[in-house]
Scaffold this motif. Structure first.
Motif, PDB file in Angstrom:
ATOM      1  N   GLY A 297       3.612   8.479  -1.627  1.00 43.53           N
ATOM      2  CA  GLY A 297       3.934   9.132  -0.351  1.00 43.53           C
ATOM      3  C   GLY A 297       5.350   8.818   0.068  1.00 43.53           C
TER       4      GLY A 297
ATOM      5  N   GLU B 294       9.725  -1.526   1.188  1.00 39.56           N
ATOM      6  CA  GLU B 294       8.452  -1.660   0.456  1.00 39.56           C
ATOM      7  C   GLU B 294       8.141  -3.141   0.258  1.00 39.56           C
ATOM      8  OE1 GLU B 294       5.722  -0.041  -0.968  1.00 39.56           O
ATOM      9  OE2 GLU B 294       5.297  -2.062  -1.692  1.00 39.56           O
TER      10      GLU B 294
ATOM     11  N   GLY C 237       4.594   1.178  -5.155  1.00 33.33           N
ATOM     12  CA  GLY C 237       3.536   0.756  -4.241  1.00 33.33           C
ATOM     13  C   GLY C 237       2.251   0.373  -4.949  1.00 33.33           C
TER      14      GLY C 237
ATOM     15  N   CYS D 260      -0.159   2.221  -5.707  1.00 31.87           N
ATOM     16  CA  CYS D 260      -0.519   3.215  -6.717  1.00 31.87           C
ATOM     17  C   CYS D 260      -0.086   2.753  -8.107  1.00 31.87           C
ATOM     18  CB  CYS D 260       0.153   4.547  -6.372  1.00 31.87           C
ATOM     19  SG  CYS D 260      -0.088   5.818  -7.591  1.00 31.87           S
TER      20      CYS D 260
ATOM     21  N   CYS E 223      -3.885   3.028  -9.161  1.00 32.94           N
ATOM     22  CA  CYS E 223      -4.024   4.190 -10.035  1.00 32.94           C
ATOM     23  C   CYS E 223      -3.478   3.926 -11.451  1.00 32.94           C
ATOM     24  CB  CYS E 223      -3.286   5.360  -9.371  1.00 32.94           C
ATOM     25  SG  CYS E 223      -3.225   6.834 -10.334  1.00 32.94           S
TER      26      CYS E 223
ATOM     27  N   LYS F  30      -5.871   3.465 -14.832  1.00 30.94           N
ATOM     28  CA  LYS F  30      -5.848   4.462 -15.904  1.00 30.94           C
ATOM     29  C   LYS F  30      -5.354   3.863 -17.226  1.00 30.94           C
ATOM     30  CE  LYS F  30      -7.628   6.186 -13.347  1.00 30.94           C
ATOM     31  NZ  LYS F  30      -8.019   6.233 -11.925  1.00 30.94           N
TER      32      LYS F  30
ATOM     33  N   ALA G 143       8.256  -3.562   7.258  1.00 29.38           N
ATOM     34  CA  ALA G 143       8.879  -2.902   8.412  1.00 29.38           C
ATOM     35  C   ALA G 143       7.807  -2.468   9.392  1.00 29.38           C
ATOM     36  CB  ALA G 143       9.690  -1.695   7.945  1.00 29.38           C
TER      37      ALA G 143
ATOM     38  N   ASP H 220      -2.321   7.642   1.912  1.00 30.16           N
ATOM     39  CA  ASP H 220      -3.616   7.040   2.249  1.00 30.16           C
ATOM     40  C   ASP H 220      -3.684   6.542   3.684  1.00 30.16           C
ATOM     41  OD1 ASP H 220      -4.267   7.575  -0.339  1.00 30.16           O
ATOM     42  OD2 ASP H 220      -4.745   5.514  -0.911  1.00 30.16           O
TER      43      ASP H 220
ATOM     44  N   ALA I  50      -2.898  10.304  -5.231  1.00 29.38           N
ATOM     45  CA  ALA I  50      -1.455  10.128  -5.371  1.00 29.38           C
ATOM     46  C   ALA I  50      -0.736  11.474  -5.239  1.00 29.38           C
ATOM     47  CB  ALA I  50      -1.156   9.486  -6.718  1.00 29.38           C
TER      48      ALA I  50
HETATM   49  C1  LIG Z   1      -8.504   1.932  -8.395  1.00 24.64           C
HETATM   50  C2  LIG Z   1      -7.852   3.187  -7.921  1.00 24.64           C
HETATM   51  C3  LIG Z   1      -7.546   4.187  -8.822  1.00 24.64           C
HETATM   52  C4  LIG Z   1      -6.918   5.350  -8.396  1.00 24.64           C
HETATM   53  N1  LIG Z   1      -6.661   6.328  -9.305  1.00 24.64           N
HETATM   54  C5  LIG Z   1      -6.083   7.479  -8.899  1.00 24.64           C
HETATM   55  C6  LIG Z   1      -5.824   8.522  -9.824  1.00 24.64           C
HETATM   56  O1  LIG Z   1      -6.159   8.413 -10.997  1.00 24.64           O
HETATM   57  N2  LIG Z   1      -5.205   9.636  -9.386  1.00 24.64           N
HETATM   58  C7  LIG Z   1      -4.833   9.791  -8.075  1.00 24.64           C
HETATM   59  O2  LIG Z   1      -4.263  10.824  -7.718  1.00 24.64           O
HETATM   60  N3  LIG Z   1      -5.060   8.825  -7.175  1.00 24.64           N
HETATM   61  C8  LIG Z   1      -5.680   7.677  -7.561  1.00 24.64           C
HETATM   62  N4  LIG Z   1      -5.939   6.695  -6.651  1.00 24.64           N
HETATM   63  C9  LIG Z   1      -5.491   6.888  -5.263  1.00 24.64           C
HETATM   64  C10 LIG Z   1      -4.014   6.589  -5.154  1.00 24.64           C
HETATM   65  O3  LIG Z   1      -3.740   5.326  -5.701  1.00 24.64           O
HETATM   66  C11 LIG Z   1      -3.591   6.652  -3.699  1.00 24.64           C
HETATM   67  O4  LIG Z   1      -3.989   7.869  -3.138  1.00 24.64           O
HETATM   68  C12 LIG Z   1      -2.077   6.498  -3.574  1.00 24.64           C
HETATM   69  O5  LIG Z   1      -1.702   5.210  -3.990  1.00 24.64           O
HETATM   70  C13 LIG Z   1      -1.618   6.715  -2.138  1.00 24.64           C
HETATM   71  O6  LIG Z   1      -0.237   6.561  -2.076  1.00 24.64           O
HETATM   72  P1  LIG Z   1       0.482   6.008  -0.777  1.00 24.64           P
HETATM   73  O7  LIG Z   1       1.927   6.260  -0.965  1.00 24.64           O
HETATM   74  O8  LIG Z   1      -0.190   6.525   0.430  1.00 24.64           O
HETATM   75  O9  LIG Z   1       0.171   4.440  -0.733  1.00 24.64           O
HETATM   76  P2  LIG Z   1       0.256   3.221  -1.732  1.00 24.64           P
HETATM   77  O10 LIG Z   1       0.347   3.626  -3.150  1.00 24.64           O
HETATM   78  O11 LIG Z   1      -0.894   2.368  -1.318  1.00 24.64           O
HETATM   79  O12 LIG Z   1       1.612   2.508  -1.318  1.00 24.64           O
HETATM   80  C14 LIG Z   1       1.830   2.029  -0.020  1.00 24.64           C
HETATM   81  C15 LIG Z   1       2.752   0.838  -0.089  1.00 24.64           C
HETATM   82  O13 LIG Z   1       3.189   0.509   1.219  1.00 24.64           O
HETATM   83  C16 LIG Z   1       3.359  -0.893   1.289  1.00 24.64           C
HETATM   84  N5  LIG Z   1       3.326  -1.296   2.689  1.00 24.64           N
HETATM   85  C17 LIG Z   1       2.270  -1.373   3.525  1.00 24.64           C
HETATM   86  N6  LIG Z   1       2.643  -1.767   4.749  1.00 24.64           N
HETATM   87  C18 LIG Z   1       3.982  -1.967   4.687  1.00 24.64           C
HETATM   88  C19 LIG Z   1       4.954  -2.386   5.639  1.00 24.64           C
HETATM   89  N7  LIG Z   1       4.635  -2.644   6.903  1.00 24.64           N
HETATM   90  N8  LIG Z   1       6.229  -2.474   5.236  1.00 24.64           N
HETATM   91  C20 LIG Z   1       6.581  -2.193   3.955  1.00 24.64           C
HETATM   92  N9  LIG Z   1       5.697  -1.794   3.015  1.00 24.64           N
HETATM   93  C21 LIG Z   1       4.422  -1.674   3.377  1.00 24.64           C
HETATM   94  C22 LIG Z   1       2.176  -1.423   0.505  1.00 24.64           C
HETATM   95  O14 LIG Z   1       2.450  -2.717   0.039  1.00 24.64           O
HETATM   96  C23 LIG Z   1       2.069  -0.424  -0.634  1.00 24.64           C
HETATM   97  O15 LIG Z   1       2.750  -0.890  -1.771  1.00 24.64           O
HETATM   98  C24 LIG Z   1      -6.577   5.522  -7.044  1.00 24.64           C
HETATM   99  C25 LIG Z   1      -6.889   4.520  -6.119  1.00 24.64           C
HETATM  100  C26 LIG Z   1      -7.535   3.372  -6.553  1.00 24.64           C
HETATM  101  C27 LIG Z   1      -7.897   2.318  -5.549  1.00 24.64           C
END
Ligand SMILES: Cc1cc2nc3c(=O)[nH]c(=O)nc-3n(C[C@H](O)[C@H](O)[C@H](O)COP(=O)(O)OP(=O)(O)OC[C@H]3O[C@@H](n4cnc5c(N)ncnc54)[C@H](O)[C@@H]3O)c2cc1C
Length: 462
Positions: A8, A27, A33, A35, A40, A44, A110, A309, A317
């Motif tokens: 995201g 980050e 992140g 993911c 993810c 995989k 942040a 998320d 993702a």
């Molecule tokens: C086991 C598992 C397998 C998955 N497999 C798939 C798949 O095969 N295909 C698919 O499409 N999706 C998959 N998903 C879902 C996918 O991982 C998520 O939808 C995706 O990671 C969401 O992305 P995001 O950018 O919202 O957050 P994230 O990837 O969670 O990243 C958010 C980041 O923000 C950071 N953060 C949080 N708060 C702060 C703050 N205050 N300051 C700075 N940084 C901060 C966190 O540390 C984190 O690293 C899977 C999920 C899981 C749990």
């Protein structure tokens, strides 16, 4: 200002930099992140190792003689080392891309600062090992993701009671893994560990695994799990878990006990929003803590957007990345189409895989979306027979009068690749006639998709 560097956040950062914005991305764990680092990408990669094991399962059926699965062993440490190395390398690639694009990447945390009701927003950055400082930004994107839900009576200890972010540090395979939660994450891990030769007990609070997925598909996968020796306890809730030193004891809600060597908790995730200062800033948050957004990723506060998320829109993702890009296009005055979930394909990486797109069986059965449908088992497909595939099907939904394709389900190995033609058909308003007239490779599993379309065509003529 982008808070969170998962799909995201980092995809949005790249778009913003491309459009000439001055971009800072903060980050906490590393580019990519959760993911890329723990969820993810690692899962995989782990599943890719389990697929190597799957290849040894029925080799004698193909006329290949060896000592079979008995002669194969899994070096869990080597598998997990590969998982972590690949995740770190992927994170490094993303970091390089961001820096090359001119994004200021800060490792740290942040949150929103003081609302001064002006045209800029204040964000407070606390870099790793440094002092907090404020930054003004015209646009803020919240992309902070989610964290595994913890039951107070089953707290992960990283040794025997694990969440999915802790399994990568195991040096040996569990001898008996109890998976609590049979949603997508629980099912994927249960499937992969089973393929690795681990005894698996899956505890499902509903009457079938993956209750939110297509029922025919979930039942087909549950049947495969059982045939391969998985124990599935349906309508059972894991109430408490105890680490007994050399194993785990799980107490179910009916008082019965399940013992194993390890437990994997897969009981959902909660959004990382409680420490962002959202309520103080006046940003609307739902009861579950998700940031409320519209289809162009806007929150209720002008200039503050959210993606991924932390919004609870669809935990994928691909969706997180699109929400992030849409936010930036909107904020920077580009033409932007609102997020459309109808054409988002999703896959469960079990063996076999389960891919879905568009209208669901529930919507059709409830009359919310009138559609005709066909379900074609893969057992009649020549390629499936050659590969010894015994499970799987293609399901197609189309509008009753026009034959326009509106949804599909594929249960098959690599269903994640096979769903694309159906997704493209929906995206481009193709009809079953158009799909049916497409010449497919012979022999191929994708041939069954065109065959399903032909069957819907025949129904039309009758
Ligand atoms: C086991 C598992 C397998 C998955 N497999 C798939 C798949 O095969 N295909 C698919 O499409 N999706 C998959 N998903 C879902 C996918 O991982 C998520 O939808 C995706 O990671 C969401 O992305 P995001 O950018 O919202 O957050 P994230 O990837 O969670 O990243 C958010 C980041 O923000 C950071 N953060 C949080 N708060 C702060 C703050 N205050 N300051 C700075 N940084 C901060 C966190 O540390 C984190 O690293 C899977 C999920 C899981 C749990």
């Amino acid at each position: 200002m982008i808070i969170g560097g998962g799909p995201g956040g980092y995809e949005a950062a790249l778009v913003a930099a491309q459009l000439g914005a001055d971009v800072t991305l903060v980050e906490a764990e590393g580019p990519g992140g959760a993911c890329v680092l723990t969820d993810c990408v690692p899962s995989k990669t782990f599943i890719a190792s389990s697929e190597v094991m799957t290849g040894y399962r029925h080799e004698e059926r193909f006329g290949i003689r060896s000592s079979g699965l008995a002669g194969v062993s899994v070096d869990a440490k080597a598998v997990n080392d590969r998982v972590k190395k690949l995740a770190l390398a992927q994170s490094g690639d993303i970091q390089t891309k961001l820096i090359k694009a001119g994004v200021n990447v800060v490792r740290g945390r942040a949150r929103l600062g003081e609302d001064r009701l002006g045209h800029t927003h204040q964000v407070l950055i606390t870099p790793d090992g440094g002092e907090t400082y404020p930054v003004d930004a015209s646009t803020v994107l919240l992309a902070t993701g989610a964290t595994p839900r913890v039951l107070p009576t089953a707290r992960p200890d990283g040794r025997r009671i694990l969440d999915w972010r802790q399994v990568w540090d195991l040096e040996e395979l569990p001898s008996h893994l109890v998976v609590i939660g049979s949603g997508v994450t629980g099912a994927e891990f249960a499937s992969a560990y089973l393929a690795m030769g681990v005894k698996v007990t899956l505890i499902s609070s509903r009457e079938r695994v993956m209750p939110h997925e297509d029922a025919d598909a979930a039942m087909a996968i549950e049947r495969v799990f059982r045939e391969r020796g998985m124990t599935i306890l349906s309508q059972s809730r894991g109430d408490a878990v105890e680490n007994t030193g050399d194993g785990v004891r799980v107490t179910l809600s009916d008082g019965s006990i399940v013992e194993g060597s390890h437990v994997l908790m897969a009981v959902g995730a909660i959004p990382n929003t409680s420490e962002l200062g959202l309520r103080e800033y006046g940003v609307d948050v739902s009861e579950g803590g998700y940031v409320t957004v519209d289809r162009v990723s806007r929150t209720n506060v002008p200039g503050i957007y959210a993606a991924g998320d932390c919004t609870g829109v669809l935990p994928l993702a691909s969706v997180a990345a699109m929400q992030g890009r849409i936010a930036i296009w909107h904020a920077m005055g580009e033409a932007v189409a609102p997020l459309r979930l109808r054409t988002v394909s999703a896959n469960v990486f079990t063996d076999p895989e389960l891919a879905t797109v568009g209208v669901s069986q529930n919507e059709v059965d409830s009359g919310r979306f009138p559609a005709r449908q066909v379900m074609l088992p893969l057992t009649g497909n020549a390629r499936a027979k050659m590969s010894g595939l015994q499970d799987g099907f293609v399901k197609l939904f189309c509008r009753p009068a026009t034959g326009q394709i509106v949804g599909g389900v594929v249960v098959a190995p690599k269903a994640s690749e096979l769903i694309l033609p159906i997704t493209m058909a929906i995206e481009n308003n193709l009809t079953v006639d158009q799909l049916a007239h497409t010449i497919t490779i012979y022999p191929s599993l994708s041939g069954s998709i065109a065959e399903a379309a032909r069957q819907l065509m025949l129904h039309e003529i009758q």
